[in-house]
Enzyme design. Structure first.
Site, short mmCIF file in Angstrom:
data_model
loop_
_atom_site.label_atom_id
_atom_site.label_comp_id
_atom_site.label_asym_id
_atom_site.label_seq_id
_atom_site.Cartn_x
_atom_site.Cartn_y
_atom_site.Cartn_z
NE ARG A 15 -3.51 2.31 2.73
CZ ARG A 15 -3.34 3.18 3.72
NH1 ARG A 15 -2.41 2.99 4.64
NH2 ARG A 15 -4.10 4.25 3.81
CG HIS B 79 -1.08 9.23 3.24
ND1 HIS B 79 -1.32 7.88 3.40
CD2 HIS B 79 -0.57 9.64 4.42
CE1 HIS B 79 -0.96 7.49 4.60
NE2 HIS B 79 -0.49 8.55 5.25
CD GLU C 283 -4.53 7.76 9.89
OE1 GLU C 283 -4.02 6.73 10.36
OE2 GLU C 283 -4.09 8.89 10.13
CG ASN D 286 -5.16 3.54 8.77
OD1 ASN D 286 -5.30 2.62 7.98
ND2 ASN D 286 -4.70 4.73 8.42
CE1 TYR E 110 -0.40 1.59 13.86
CE2 TYR E 110 -2.27 2.94 13.21
CZ TYR E 110 -1.05 2.36 12.91
OH TYR E 110 -0.50 2.56 11.68
CD GLU F 138 -1.61 3.75 8.51
OE1 GLU F 138 -1.46 4.06 9.71
OE2 GLU F 138 -1.54 4.56 7.58
#
Length: 513
Positions: free
Chosen positions: A105, A149, A195, A337, A339, A405
Site C-alpha cells: 500500500r 494521504h 484517515e 487504521n 492501533y 494500518e
C-alpha cells in the site's frame, strides 16, 4: 498514521477516556498464513511524503505537508529526503519480495503527478509511478494505491484554501481521473483518502496536522488562520462529495474495463464503555458516531448521524437529495487504521459533546512523542480489533474491510530486536483470524509500516517499521528488524514460534536480509 497514547482518564464533555491496560492474548497459540483464506491478502505500506524524498526533484511541487513540516512543527525535521524511496524503489521492492509481501500500500503524490494541482501531467512523475507499479507487478505484489494521504498540493491551498472550498472537489476528481486512466490497467485497489476523520479533525479543528487550520480556543498550536467551529464540517462535507464523485467516475468510466475497487480509509479506535452502565454504553456509542459515523453513516445510510446534526446545528452542511444519493453506497470497501482503544465514561455535568476535545487531549500526548526519547508504546489488546470489526459488521452491514494500518510504535534508535512489535503483530493477526471465523468481511491486512519513515506525529523519533533505515548512512541502508523476520516466516509458512531463538543479537541482522 495517527496515534493516541496515554494512561490518564480524559474528561471530555460527557465522555471520558483512557487507554486499555494489560495484555490480552486471544491468539490461542501460533497462527499460520494457511489459517487464512487463500484470497485474503497480507502486505505492508508507506505513503509518498513519508518515504519518497526528492521533494523538488523532477518537477514535483510542494504539498501542504511540506509547508507544515517546514513551519517548525517537527522540531526542524521534514520529508525533504525521508527514505529516498524515489531513487531506491527497486531496492525496496526487492526487500518486499524477500519479506514475502503479497501486497503493498502506497500513495501517489498529487503534486508530483500534477504539479499545478490541475492541468498538465508531469511526465517524470508519471514515469516514476509507472515504473514503481510495474516493479511491484513484475514481482507478483498487488499495488494498493491511496490518492490523498494528507498532501493536497500547496498551490490549491493558496488559491482557494483547499478543502474548505468546493473547488477542491472538481480538482480532486480530475486528479483521480488521471490516476485511473494512467494506472488503472494494473492497479485494482484504490483508496481516495487516508484517515479522513483525523485529517479533518487534526487539520481544520485543533490544527496539529496539515494544513494547520484552527481558531481559539480550540487549537493546540498557534494557528494563524481557520475557524474550528465550522471548517471541520465544511471540509468533511467536501471530502465526502469528492470521494463519492471519484467513485461514480470510476464506476461509470473505468469499472467495466479495469474491474477495480474504490474505497475510503478511516482511523478507527475502539471506544469501550468504561463500565457496563447504560450511560457509559451510550457515551461510547456517541464517540463512535462522531469519530466513525461522521463518514460511515453518509456512505452507508446517506446522511450524518442524528446526534451530530443536533449538536452541530447549522454549522454542518446538509446533503441535497442528489448529494445523498451520490454518497450512499459509494464504496467497494472501507479501509481502517487501528492501533488502540479508549475507555469512554459518561459525564453527566455536560450535555454537549464535541469530539474535538477528545482529539485535542490525544493530540497533546501524540505531539509529545515528537521530542520524546522513548515514545509511549501501545498496550496489546487484540480484543479491541475483534470488537471494532464486529461493530462494523453489526452497525454497517458487514462491509468489505481492509486493515490498512496496524502496528507498534517504538523509539527510532537503531534497535533491531523489536520484540514488542512481534508480540503485537502476533496478537492482532490472531485476533483478526478469530474475527474472520466469526463472520467479519475483512479482505486484507497491512502492517504499518514497511520501514521506519517520516512519521506524521513523531518525525524521525518514532518508528513502526519492519525495517530500520540508517539516516546517518549516506546510502540510507535498510536493516531488517526481528519483526521483519517474524513476518517473513509467517507469510512463507515457516515456524514463527522459534523466531526469538533464531536471532541472538543485533549483530545477526544484515541489510541483505
Amino acid at each position: 498514521m495517527w496515534t493516541g497514547q496515554s494512561s490518564k482518564l480524559f474528561t471530555i464533555d460527557f465522555i471520558s477516556c483512557k487507554l486499555a491496560i494489560g495484555f490480552i492474548n486471544t491468539c490461542g497459540g501460533v497462527v499460520a498464513r494457511d489459517d487464512f483464506p487463500a484470497e485474503f491478502v497480507f502486505g505492508s505500506g508507506t505513503s509518498a511524503y513519508q518515504v519518497e524524498g526528492a521533494v523538488l526533484e523532477d518537477g514535483r511541487t510542494l504539498s501542504i505537508w511540506d509547508t507544515f513540516a517546514h513551519s517548525g512543527n517537527y522540531n526542524g525535521a521534514n520529508g525533504d529526503v525521508a527514505c529516498d524511496g524515489y531513487h531506491k524503489y527497486k531496492e525496496d521492492v526487492q526487500l518486499m519480495v524477500d519479506t514475502g509481501l503479497e501486497a503493498f500500500r502506497f500513495s501517489i503524490s498529487w503534486s508530483r503527478l500534477i504539479p499545478n494541482g490541475r492541468g498538465s501531467i508531469n511526465e517524470k512523475g508519471l514515469q516514476y509511478y509507472n515504473d514503481f507499479i510495474n516493479e511491484l507487478i513484475r514481482h507478483g505484489i498487488q499495488p494498493h494505491v491511496t490518492l490523498h494521504h494528507i498532501d493536497l498540493p500547496q498551490v490549491l491551498e493558496d488559491e482557494y484554501e483547499g478543502w474548505i472550498s468546493k473547488k477542491a472537489v472538481e480538482d480532486f476528481v480530475a486528479y483521480a481521473d488521471v490516476c485511473f486512466r494512467k494506472f488503472g490497467d494494473r492497479v485494482k485497489h484504490w483508496t481516495t483518502f487516508n484517515e479522513v476523520n483525523v485529517f479533518i479533525l487534526g487539520g481544520y479543528d485543533v490544527g496539529f496536522l496539515p494544513p494547520g487550520r484552527c481558531s481559539s480556543p480550540f487549537g493546540i498550536i498557534n494557528c494563524t488562520r481557520g475557524d474550528s467551529t465550522s471548517e471541520p464540517y465544511i471540509a468533511a462535507h467536501n471530502l465526502l462529495l469528492a470521494h463519492a464523485s471519484a467513485v461514480t467516475l470510476y464506476r461509470e468510466k473505468y469499472k467495466a474495463m479495469q474491474h477495480g475497487f474504490v474505497g475510503i480509509n478511516l482511523y478507527s479506535y475502539w471506544f469501550e464503555p468504561y463500565t457496563s452502565t447504560i450511560e457509559d454504553v451510550k457515551a461510547a456509542q456517541r464517540a463512535n458516531d462522531f469519530f466513525l459515523g461522521w463518514f460511515l453513516n453518509p456512505l452507508v445510510h446517506g446522511d450524518y448521524p442524528e446526534i451530530m446534526k443536533r449538536n452541530a446545528g447549522n454549522r454542518i452542511p446538509s446533503f441535497t437529495k442528489l448529494d445523498s444519493e451520490l454518497i450512499k453506497g459509494s464504496f467497494d470497501f472501507i479501509g481502517i487504521n487501528h492501533y488502540d482503544k479508549f475507555y469512554v465514561k459518561n459525564n453527566p455535568n455536560s450535555l454537549d459533546m464535541y469530539i474535538r476535545d477528545l482529539v485535542a487531549d490525544m493530540a497533546v500526548t501524540l505531539i509529545s512523542n515528537i521530542s520524546a526519547i522513548t515514545p509511549t508504546q501501545f498496550d496489546v489488546d487484540p480484543l479491541s480489533l475483534q470488537k471494532l470489526l464486529n461493530y462494523l459488521k453489526e452497525e454497517y452491514g458487514n462491509p468489505p474491510i481492509y486493515i490498512h494500518e496496524n502496528g507498534q510504535v517504538q523509539p527510532r534508535n537503531g534497535t533491531l530486536m523489536d520484540t514488542p512489535r512481534v508480540e503485537y503483530l502476533h496478537a492482532y493477526i490472531g485476533a483478526l483470524l478469530e474475527s474472520l471465523r466469526n463472520g467479519s468481511n475483512t479482505k486484507g491486512y497491512f502492517v504499518w509500516s514497511f520501514m521506519d519513515l517520516f512519521e506524521l506525529l513523531g518525525g524521525y523519533n518514532t518508528g513502526y517499521g519492519l525495517y530500520y533505515v540508517d539516516l546517518d548512512d549516506k546510502d540510507l541502508t535498510r536493516y531488517p528488524k526481528l519483526s521483519a523476520h517474524w513476518y517473513t516466516n509467517f507469510l512463507k509458512g515457516k515456524n514463527t514460534s522459534g523466531i526469538f531463538l533464531n536471532v541472538d543479537s543485533k549483530d545477526s541482522f544484515s541489510s541483505s536480509h
